[in-house]
Design an enzyme around this catalytic site. Structure first.
Site, PDB file in Angstrom:
ATOM      1  N   ARG A 291       0.845  -1.204  -0.064  1.00  0.00           N
ATOM      2  CA  ARG A 291       0.171   0.129   0.068  1.00  0.00           C
ATOM      3  C   ARG A 291       0.743   1.243   0.063  1.00  0.00           C
ATOM      4  O   ARG A 291       0.658   2.249  -0.745  1.00  0.00           O
ATOM      5  CB  ARG A 291      -0.942  -0.097   1.174  1.00  0.00           C
ATOM      6  CG  ARG A 291      -2.177   0.982   1.362  1.00  0.00           C
ATOM      7  CD  ARG A 291      -2.707   0.771   2.621  1.00  0.00           C
ATOM      8  NE  ARG A 291      -3.207  -0.635   3.054  1.00  0.00           N
ATOM      9  CZ  ARG A 291      -4.183  -0.830   2.521  1.00  0.00           C
ATOM     10  NH1 ARG A 291      -5.333  -0.255   1.940  1.00  0.00           N
ATOM     11  NH2 ARG A 291      -4.854  -2.114   3.092  1.00  0.00           N
ATOM     12  N   TYR A 332     -14.169  -3.154   3.018  1.00  0.00           N
ATOM     13  CA  TYR A 332     -13.477  -2.587   4.193  1.00  0.00           C
ATOM     14  C   TYR A 332     -14.102  -1.492   4.739  1.00  0.00           C
ATOM     15  O   TYR A 332     -13.657  -0.917   5.442  1.00  0.00           O
ATOM     16  CB  TYR A 332     -11.970  -2.585   4.009  1.00  0.00           C
ATOM     17  CG  TYR A 332     -11.263  -3.620   3.163  1.00  0.00           C
ATOM     18  CD1 TYR A 332     -11.158  -4.934   4.011  1.00  0.00           C
ATOM     19  CD2 TYR A 332     -10.393  -3.210   2.452  1.00  0.00           C
ATOM     20  CE1 TYR A 332     -10.522  -5.781   3.157  1.00  0.00           C
ATOM     21  CE2 TYR A 332      -9.634  -4.049   1.738  1.00  0.00           C
ATOM     22  CZ  TYR A 332      -9.623  -5.373   2.076  1.00  0.00           C
ATOM     23  OH  TYR A 332      -8.766  -6.499   1.513  1.00  0.00           O
ATOM     24  N   CYS A 358     -25.952  -3.829  -8.912  1.00  0.00           N
ATOM     25  CA  CYS A 358     -27.369  -4.170  -8.274  1.00  0.00           C
ATOM     26  C   CYS A 358     -27.241  -4.764  -6.814  1.00  0.00           C
ATOM     27  O   CYS A 358     -27.405  -5.824  -6.584  1.00  0.00           O
ATOM     28  CB  CYS A 358     -28.255  -5.277  -9.158  1.00  0.00           C
ATOM     29  SG  CYS A 358     -28.666  -4.388 -10.795  1.00  0.00           S
TER      30      CYS A 358
HETATM   31  C1  LIG Z   1      -0.058  -8.079   1.912  1.00  0.00           C
HETATM   32  C2  LIG Z   1       1.445  -8.295   2.295  1.00  0.00           C
HETATM   33  C3  LIG Z   1       2.263  -7.351   2.224  1.00  0.00           C
HETATM   34  C4  LIG Z   1       1.610  -5.609   1.829  1.00  0.00           C
HETATM   35  O1  LIG Z   1       1.070  -5.340   2.746  1.00  0.00           O
HETATM   36  P1  LIG Z   1       0.764  -3.599   2.679  1.00  0.00           P
HETATM   37  O2  LIG Z   1      -0.186  -3.303   3.784  1.00  0.00           O
HETATM   38  O3  LIG Z   1       0.126  -3.437   1.245  1.00  0.00           O
HETATM   39  O4  LIG Z   1       2.075  -3.010   2.992  1.00  0.00           O
HETATM   40  C5  LIG Z   1       3.538  -7.829   2.757  1.00  0.00           C
HETATM   41  N1  LIG Z   1       3.775  -8.978   3.282  1.00  0.00           N
HETATM   42  C6  LIG Z   1       2.918  -9.921   3.115  1.00  0.00           C
HETATM   43  C7  LIG Z   1       3.096 -11.436   3.472  1.00  0.00           C
HETATM   44  C8  LIG Z   1       1.454  -9.592   2.784  1.00  0.00           C
HETATM   45  O5  LIG Z   1       0.758 -10.658   2.619  1.00  0.00           O
END
Ligand SMILES: *Cc1c(COP(=O)(O)O)cnc(C)c1O
Length: 433
Positions: A291, A332, A358
């Site tokens: 993210r 979410y 829908c």
């Molecule tokens: C989803 C995930 C991330 C990334 O998470 P963010 O919140 O997008 O930074 C990193 N490591 C693992 C193992 C994940 O499943």
């Protein structure tokens, strides 16, 4: 920080007018900014490089599931960014985008034998093992691959990390918390120690470290720091037992400001905190931001179909983007800032912002104060570059949203919207019909 700004009254992605893009590519369309991706990677890279003494040659492995478009991955790969992957498909994407195997981490709670074999075969940097059952299967898969190895096609012994569940859940929503005691990810501390010993005793895998990832959209460093401390203590204990521990995978999870004035820990403070916790251990760290790298590097561009003014006083802004294009609000209750591409003058008005699907869940915002909109106006969902297009689907037989990458004054369609013919061609008719 991002590069989506008003220029002459029109919202631009870097040097490209979103009005022009909408006319060329149509809507709904995801638009990504290369400069923003590069900036985010650069912030983390600089922070890691400033703390080499504590973090070693730290790997920044972008969590591919956040945005797996090949051009997005290639933009990051060209900077030296690695990839954190959770399926064979994601490993293939990372490789196709130019991420070398030695920068690919394979994570995930349910890897099949075939996926494990694929990961060993292409020589990923590290497989993060999440359970005792998985470790036994991995050992068996690695052993049988070795039997089939030849001089011209050698098979290495996979390096593994054990994913610890430190019983510290954190994140912006219960559905994105992964480090809580009851969550399905990783193993408790005691079990992780036993798995490390089990792996050390096997000639078919090489345990190199520990991993954790406690959740997503974490805006305060405290839970992350507590989790990193658990990894440090475990490292010291394992070493006292005679094991070698050279890598710590700190996961991802750092949040981004979805609200304009939201307070989130900075990448520099986050890396500095990790360096403080790991100082003196002499390990090589890995970060797996998803993210943080991609969210603010993308927007979802959409057009207002109409404004429904009901006699009961509710005012609905009906967009041509829906929950199938951007699932986060439905899944979410996520907040996305909304901006007009060519803002009209006038007082702010409360709108319920909805898509045409829908389902009542197809509601992006309720009573959102926005400048006035009319049918045909363009609007963007900000911070839609992570967990946006990757989660999109074709519910209601709505074609997948297009994706566009901008770089300065250039733009390229990096995933075209499928035609209906292309969509139907994926469904061969049963031969008796
Ligand atoms: C989803 C995930 C991330 C990334 O998470 P963010 O919140 O997008 O930074 C990193 N490591 C693992 C193992 C994940 O499943």
């Amino acid at each position: 920080m991002h590069y989506f700004d008003l220029e002459d009254g029109v919202l631009h992605a870097e040097g490209v007018s979103l009005e022009k893009l909408a006319a060329e590519v149509g809507t709904p369309t995801y638009v990504y900014s290369s400069a923003t991706l590069r900036r985010h990677y650069g912030l983390l890279r600089d922070a890691c490089d400033a703390h080499k003494n504590a973090l070693g040659e730290a790997l920044i492995a972008f969590a591919v599931k956040a945005n797996s478009n090949l051009s997005v991955l290639a933009t990051l790969a060209q900077l030296g960014c690695g990839a954190d992957t959770v399926s064979e498909g994601e490993i293939r994407r990372a490789l196709a985008a130019g991420v070398p195997g030695e920068r690919i981490i394979f994570s995930g709670v349910g890897k099949t034998d075939a996926e494990l074999a694929f990961a060993i075969d292409v020589g990923v940097r590290q497989i993060n093992v999440e359970s005792s059952a998985e470790l036994e299967r991995l050992i068996a898969v690695a052993a049988s691959l070795k039997q089939g190895a030849t001089a011209s096609r050698p098979i290495g012994t996979p390096s593994i990390a054990i994913r610890v569940n430190p019983k510290i859940g954190a994140g912006g929503h219960a559905k994105i918390t992964t480090g809580g005691a009851g969550d399905k990810f990783g193993v408790p501390v005691e079990e992780a120690m036993a798995l490390y010993a089990r792996a050390s005793a096997s000639p078919h895998v090489t345990p190199v470290g520990l991993a954790c990832h406690i959740g997503s959209q974490i805006t305060d460093l405290t839970p992350l720091e507590n989790a990193f401390r658990v990894l440090r203590e475990m490292t010291e204990t394992l070493r006292a037992q005679g094991h070698s521990v050279t890598r710590l995978d700190l996961g991802g999870g750092l949040g981004v400001p979805y609200y304009g004035d939201a307070e989130t820990a900075s990448p520099a403070d986050y890396v500095a905190m990790a360096a403080r916790v790991l100082d003196g251990l002499g390990v090589e760290a890995a970060f797996e931001p998803g993210r943080l790298m991609a969210a603010n590097a993308g927007v979802l561009l959409s057009r207002v179909i109409q404004v429904n003014e009901r006699t009961d006083g509710r005012r609905f802004l009906v967009l041509d983007a829906a929950m199938n294009d951007l699932m986060r609000p439905a899944l979410y209750d996520a907040f996305h800032d909304l901006k007009a591409v060519r803002p009209r003058d006038g007082d702010m008005i409360p709108y319920d912002v909805v898509g045409p699907v829908c389902e009542t869940g197809d509601t992006f915002a309720r009573d959102r104060e926005l400048p006035p909109f009319e049918a045909g106006d363009l609007v963007v969902f900000m911070s839609a570059g992570a967990y946006g297009a990757v989660m999109s689907g074709e519910y209601n037989t709505r074609p997948l949203a297009a994706e566009v990458l901008v770089d300065g004054a250039r733009s390229a369609v990096i995933r075209p919207r499928p035609t209906y013919e292309q969509m139907f061609a994926r469904e061969p008719m049963a031969d008796w019909l």
